[in-house]
Each structure stands twice: as C-alpha cells, then as structure tokens.
Design a protein around this motif. Structure first.
Motif, PDB file in Angstrom:
ATOM      1  N   GLU A   1       0.695  -1.359  -0.134  1.00 13.64           N
ATOM      2  CA  GLU A   1       0.002  -0.095  -0.105  1.00 13.64           C
ATOM      3  C   GLU A   1       0.283   0.682   0.454  1.00 13.64           C
ATOM      4  OE1 GLU A   1      -2.613   0.012   3.619  1.00 13.64           O
ATOM      5  OE2 GLU A   1      -1.940   2.530   3.813  1.00 13.64           O
ATOM      6  N   VAL A   2       2.467   1.164   1.066  1.00 16.40           N
ATOM      7  CA  VAL A   2       2.787   2.521   0.948  1.00 16.40           C
ATOM      8  C   VAL A   2       3.595   2.654  -0.286  1.00 16.40           C
ATOM      9  CG1 VAL A   2       5.016   3.365   2.465  1.00 16.40           C
ATOM     10  CG2 VAL A   2       3.251   2.665   3.224  1.00 16.40           C
ATOM     11  N   LEU A   3       4.224   1.451  -0.649  1.00 13.25           N
ATOM     12  CA  LEU A   3       4.582   2.085  -2.320  1.00 13.25           C
ATOM     13  C   LEU A   3       3.569   2.312  -3.525  1.00 13.25           C
ATOM     14  CD1 LEU A   3       6.292  -1.701  -2.688  1.00 13.25           C
ATOM     15  CD2 LEU A   3       8.091   0.216  -2.147  1.00 13.25           C
ATOM     16  N   SER A   4       2.837   1.620  -3.134  1.00 17.44           N
ATOM     17  CA  SER A   4       1.569   2.170  -4.331  1.00 17.44           C
ATOM     18  C   SER A   4       1.416   3.437  -4.277  1.00 17.44           C
ATOM     19  CB  SER A   4       0.587   1.323  -4.306  1.00 17.44           C
ATOM     20  OG  SER A   4      -0.891   1.857  -4.890  1.00 17.44           O
ATOM     21  N   ARG A   5       1.251   3.929  -2.673  1.00 21.97           N
ATOM     22  CA  ARG A   5       1.254   5.528  -2.855  1.00 21.97           C
ATOM     23  C   ARG A   5       1.970   6.183  -3.508  1.00 21.97           C
ATOM     24  NH1 ARG A   5      -1.722   7.978   2.624  1.00 21.97           N
ATOM     25  NH2 ARG A   5      -1.851   9.798   1.101  1.00 21.97           N
ATOM     26  N   LEU A   6       3.668   6.166  -2.557  1.00 21.40           N
ATOM     27  CA  LEU A   6       4.929   6.446  -3.309  1.00 21.40           C
ATOM     28  C   LEU A   6       4.608   6.597  -5.080  1.00 21.40           C
ATOM     29  CD1 LEU A   6       6.915   5.248  -0.833  1.00 21.40           C
ATOM     30  CD2 LEU A   6       5.936   7.297  -1.024  1.00 21.40           C
ATOM     31  N   VAL A   7       4.518   5.619  -5.564  1.00 20.01           N
ATOM     32  CA  VAL A   7       4.732   5.446  -6.952  1.00 20.01           C
ATOM     33  C   VAL A   7       3.519   6.030  -7.628  1.00 20.01           C
ATOM     34  CG1 VAL A   7       4.705   4.177  -8.744  1.00 20.01           C
ATOM     35  CG2 VAL A   7       5.696   3.130  -6.773  1.00 20.01           C
ATOM     36  N   SER A   8       2.286   6.378  -6.844  1.00 18.02           N
ATOM     37  CA  SER A   8       1.641   7.454  -7.395  1.00 18.02           C
ATOM     38  C   SER A   8       1.421   8.791  -7.368  1.00 18.02           C
ATOM     39  CB  SER A   8       0.199   7.427  -6.945  1.00 18.02           C
ATOM     40  OG  SER A   8      -0.342   7.494  -6.189  1.00 18.02           O
ATOM     41  N   PHE A   9       3.166   9.002  -6.692  1.00 13.14           N
ATOM     42  CA  PHE A   9       3.424  10.835  -6.348  1.00 13.14           C
ATOM     43  C   PHE A   9       3.821  11.273  -7.449  1.00 13.14           C
ATOM     44  CE2 PHE A   9       2.477  10.521  -2.003  1.00 13.14           C
ATOM     45  CZ  PHE A   9       1.354  11.165  -1.426  1.00 13.14           C
ATOM     46  N   HIS A  10       4.477   9.877  -8.154  1.00 10.01           N
ATOM     47  CA  HIS A  10       5.791  10.472  -8.918  1.00 10.01           C
ATOM     48  C   HIS A  10       5.522  10.809 -10.259  1.00 10.01           C
ATOM     49  CE1 HIS A  10      10.635  10.937 -10.379  1.00 10.01           C
ATOM     50  NE2 HIS A  10       9.928   9.734 -11.094  1.00 10.01           N
ATOM     51  N   ASP A  11       5.667  11.210 -11.101  1.00  5.34           N
ATOM     52  CA  ASP A  11       5.426  11.417 -12.884  1.00  5.34           C
ATOM     53  C   ASP A  11       6.769  11.578 -13.193  1.00  5.34           C
ATOM     54  OD1 ASP A  11       5.194  12.363 -14.969  1.00  5.34           O
ATOM     55  OD2 ASP A  11       3.405  13.172 -14.675  1.00  5.34           O
ATOM     56  N   ILE A  12       7.464  10.632 -14.358  1.00  5.99           N
ATOM     57  CA  ILE A  12       8.928  11.301 -14.178  1.00  5.99           C
ATOM     58  C   ILE A  12       9.138  12.197 -15.215  1.00  5.99           C
ATOM     59  CG2 ILE A  12       9.052   9.233 -15.965  1.00  5.99           C
ATOM     60  CD1 ILE A  12      12.079   8.312 -15.229  1.00  5.99           C
ATOM     61  N   ASN A  13       8.468  11.813 -16.396  1.00  6.33           N
ATOM     62  CA  ASN A  13       8.440  13.923 -17.340  1.00  6.33           C
ATOM     63  C   ASN A  13       8.461  14.624 -15.919  1.00  6.33           C
ATOM     64  OD1 ASN A  13       8.197  12.249 -19.506  1.00  6.33           O
ATOM     65  ND2 ASN A  13       6.140  11.329 -18.984  1.00  6.33           N
ATOM     66  N   GLN A  14       7.759  15.292 -15.368  1.00  8.18           N
ATOM     67  CA  GLN A  14       6.946  16.482 -14.714  1.00  8.18           C
ATOM     68  C   GLN A  14       8.721  15.897 -13.930  1.00  8.18           C
ATOM     69  OE1 GLN A  14       5.045  18.180 -15.764  1.00  8.18           O
ATOM     70  NE2 GLN A  14       5.368  19.423 -14.604  1.00  8.18           N
ATOM     71  N   ALA A  15       9.329  15.661 -12.620  1.00 10.68           N
ATOM     72  CA  ALA A  15      10.149  15.592 -12.132  1.00 10.68           C
ATOM     73  C   ALA A  15      11.509  15.358 -12.678  1.00 10.68           C
ATOM     74  CB  ALA A  15      10.264  14.316 -11.809  1.00 10.68           C
ATOM     75  N   GLY A  16      11.843  15.380 -14.573  1.00 11.43           N
ATOM     76  CA  GLY A  16      12.748  15.334 -15.328  1.00 11.43           C
ATOM     77  C   GLY A  16      13.108  17.545 -15.721  1.00 11.43           C
ATOM     78  N   LYS A  17      11.624  17.630 -15.849  1.00  8.89           N
ATOM     79  CA  LYS A  17      11.054  19.111 -16.453  1.00  8.89           C
ATOM     80  C   LYS A  17      11.651  19.761 -15.675  1.00  8.89           C
ATOM     81  CE  LYS A  17       7.123  20.153 -17.892  1.00  8.89           C
ATOM     82  NZ  LYS A  17       6.078  20.313 -18.256  1.00  8.89           N
ATOM     83  N   ASN A  18      11.057  19.284 -14.096  1.00  7.54           N
ATOM     84  CA  ASN A  18      11.380  20.487 -13.018  1.00  7.54           C
ATOM     85  C   ASN A  18      12.572  20.755 -12.582  1.00  7.54           C
ATOM     86  OD1 ASN A  18       8.460  20.838 -12.604  1.00  7.54           O
ATOM     87  ND2 ASN A  18       8.612  20.001 -10.801  1.00  7.54           N
ATOM     88  N   THR A  19      13.541  19.648 -12.365  1.00 13.62           N
ATOM     89  CA  THR A  19      14.851  19.055 -12.214  1.00 13.62           C
ATOM     90  C   THR A  19      15.719  20.319 -13.203  1.00 13.62           C
ATOM     91  OG1 THR A  19      14.678  17.105 -12.187  1.00 13.62           O
ATOM     92  CG2 THR A  19      16.980  17.756 -12.016  1.00 13.62           C
ATOM     93  N   ALA A  20      15.260  20.572 -14.897  1.00 10.22           N
ATOM     94  CA  ALA A  20      15.956  20.889 -15.667  1.00 10.22           C
ATOM     95  C   ALA A  20      15.777  22.708 -15.462  1.00 10.22           C
ATOM     96  CB  ALA A  20      15.159  21.004 -16.853  1.00 10.22           C
ATOM     97  N   GLU A  21      14.740  22.986 -14.738  1.00 14.91           N
ATOM     98  CA  GLU A  21      14.488  24.707 -14.247  1.00 14.91           C
ATOM     99  C   GLU A  21      14.906  24.785 -12.974  1.00 14.91           C
ATOM    100  OE1 GLU A  21       9.961  23.625 -13.684  1.00 14.91           O
ATOM    101  OE2 GLU A  21       9.361  23.660 -15.971  1.00 14.91           O
TER     102      GLU A  21
END
Ligand SMILES: [Zn+2]
Length: 317
Positions: free
Chosen positions: A277-297
């Motif tokens: 359940e915890v893993l499922s919630r953590l994974v659902s928070f994450h969006d790799i495309n968004q994370a990459g963009k934010n890092t670049a910004e």
C-alpha cells in the motif's frame, strides 16, 4: 525455473496434495510448525505464510525469499522476469575449502534460484514498476557479478521505460569468491542509479533483514526513499567486528531499522502488511516526465539540482 513455471509447479503440487492424502512423515510434521525466533511461540506454518511471514504474536518479520517477496508486492500474474538465464561464471577458479562451482550448484539446489536476485517488470495497483528482490537463502544474498549486472540492467530498463524502480535488498555483502569482480559491482550499480537519477526517476530501496556489506555500500542506501522492515539489521561491517575494532560496547539496538530511523539513515520503517500500500502511494505521487522538467528548471535557475529537494517540493504541492 522462471516464475511462471514455479507457480505452475506449485499449483500442481497443491492439486496433488488435495487429491491424495498420504500419511505425514516426521519431516512433514516439522514443516507444519515454525518456531518464532523472537517470542519462541510455535506457529502453524500455513498461518505464518498467510500472515506474510510475520509472527502474529510479536510481529517478528521472518526472512522472505525473492519469489514470495514478489508475490507480496506485485499484482498477481503481472511480474515478467528479466535476464532469467544469467548465471555466475567462476573466473578465478576459486577454491577455499570447496570449489566455488560446487558451492554455486549447492546454492541453486537449496534456493531453487539461479542467482541471489530476481529482477523484472511488474505492476503495483496497475502502475508499472521495475522490481528487484534479493534472496538471502541463495548464497547469503551475496553480490557477485551477476547480481550487480542484473541490478544495473534493471536500473537501465527503468530509465528507458521511464518507470519507478524498487529494489528489496537482503544480503550478507560482496561475494568474496569473485574477488575484485564482485567489488566492482558497487561502482557499476551506483553509476547506473546515477544515470537513472539524472533522468528524473524515482528509486525506492527497501532494506530487509539482513542488509550488509557491499550492498549497503552501494545500491541499498542510494534510494530517493529508503524504507526498512521492522527489526531488520542493516549495516556495513558486523557488530562484532566493530566492537573489536573500536573496543567499545555498542547499544543493544545498534544497526536495527529503528536505530537507523532515529539517526536519519532510513526514511521510513514500514511493516510488511502495509508495504504494498505504501509503495503504491509513493509510486502514484511520482511523474518521471514532470520530475525531469522540474530538475532542468531548477538547474537553469541556479538552484540546487538535487532531485530529492525537487521531489519533496512536488510532494508538498
Ligand atoms: Zn513471535
């Protein structure tokens, strides 16, 4: 034997057991009951298994093999194994009291696995993830060339598929029978994880009883999130070695998951029943495309490029 065959043979065994009622042997009676290592309670093995190998009396978390671990975390039937045919060679022709090749065969016979880690792609509540699970029952979960290679390839697979990566570690450390080749796996896995991190991936490392040596010194502690199971012993060198070296008595809870949580070395201690359940919630928070963009910004703005900081901002939003 791959995972599908294992499930098929288990089903076959189950059917056979149901049809033919043979008298139980002494060995069968022993297998029916398991004594808890912590509270000494005698537990019915079937109940213990149904309770995810956790003692219902004292919550002691028994060690779990790689196949059971995958069954507990992945959606049923979703796991597709990667590199299932990869096996260790014996490049040094290593011999201590026994030949390494002979020890390898014995380890495979005992665990029913080809190596100390199983890797593949699966789904957690229908969300795709790359999952690796180590098996302490195979050669003490030691990291040789194949374990390192499989974890590295899993990280690369997660990078190219842009999916979260989860690795459950349980290991005694590097496999000394492969000498320097096993030590090189620390650099190789770390380097693959660095590339995955730069691509904006989410890596969750789960530390199960016990996690030691080269695995702790590389991929086990490099998670964006490090989760430990209750009571798991985690460290680099063993307690006795440290006590002998520094000539001091260490606290009773030294190197336990709870001790590491108190001292900021792990992020969470999660009981097995809640792990999926915890893993499922953590994974659902994450969006790799968004994370990459934010890092670049963040990089452009000259701010910290530590992905962790960016991710916690995202989580807070
Ligand atoms: Zn117990």
């Amino acid at each position: 034997m791959d995972l599908k065959e294992w499930f098929a043979s288990r089903q076959k065994r189950k059917e056979l057991q149901e049809n033919i009622k043979l008298p139980l042997t002494t060995e069968d009676y022993c297998a029916l009951w398991t004594q808890c290592f912590q509270c000494r309670e005698l537990l019915y093995t079937k109940d213990l298994r149904a309770n995810l190998q956790v003692c219902p009396k004292c919550q002691y978390h028994f060690r779990v093999g790689a196949l059971d671990r995958i069954e507990q975390i992945a959606d049923p039937g979703s796991f597709v194994e990667l590199d299932s045919e990869m096996t260790s060679a014996d490049p040094l022709n290593f011999f201590d009291t026994e030949a390494y090749a002979k020890r390898q065969k014995e380890a495979c016979r005992k665990s029913g696995l080809k190596e100390a880690v199983l890797t593949g792609i699966c789904a957690i509540d229908s969300q795709p993830v790359a999952l690796g699970a180590m098996d302490f029952g195979h050669f003490g979960g030691s990291m040789g060339s194949v374990v390192g290679e499989k974890v590295t390839r899993l990280a690369e697979e997660a990078t190219s598929n842009k999916i979260p990566l989860i690795v459950v570690s349980s290991s005694g450390g590097a496999r000394m029978q492969e000498g320097i080749l096993s030590l090189m796996q620390m650099a190789k896995t770390s380097s693959a994880l660095k590339s995955y991190h730069e691509a904006g991936g989410l890596y969750i490392s789960i530390l199960a009883e016990p996690t030691f040596g080269g695995v702790t010194a590389s991929f086990a502690m490099l998670g964006d999130l490090v989760i430990a199971e209750p009571g798991a012993r985690i460290g680099f060198a063993g307690r006795r070695v440290i006590e002998q070296t520094i000539r001091q008595k260490l606290p009773a809870d030294f190197q336990t998951a709870e001790y590491l949580l108190k001292h900021g070395q792990v992020d969470m201690v999660v009981e097995r029943a809640r792990l999926k359940e915890v893993l499922s919630r953590l994974v659902s928070f994450h969006d790799i495309n968004q994370a990459g963009k934010n890092t670049a910004e963040a990089d452009e703005a000259g701010e910290t490029n530590r992905n962790g900081a960016v991710k916690s901002e995202q989580l807070a939003k």
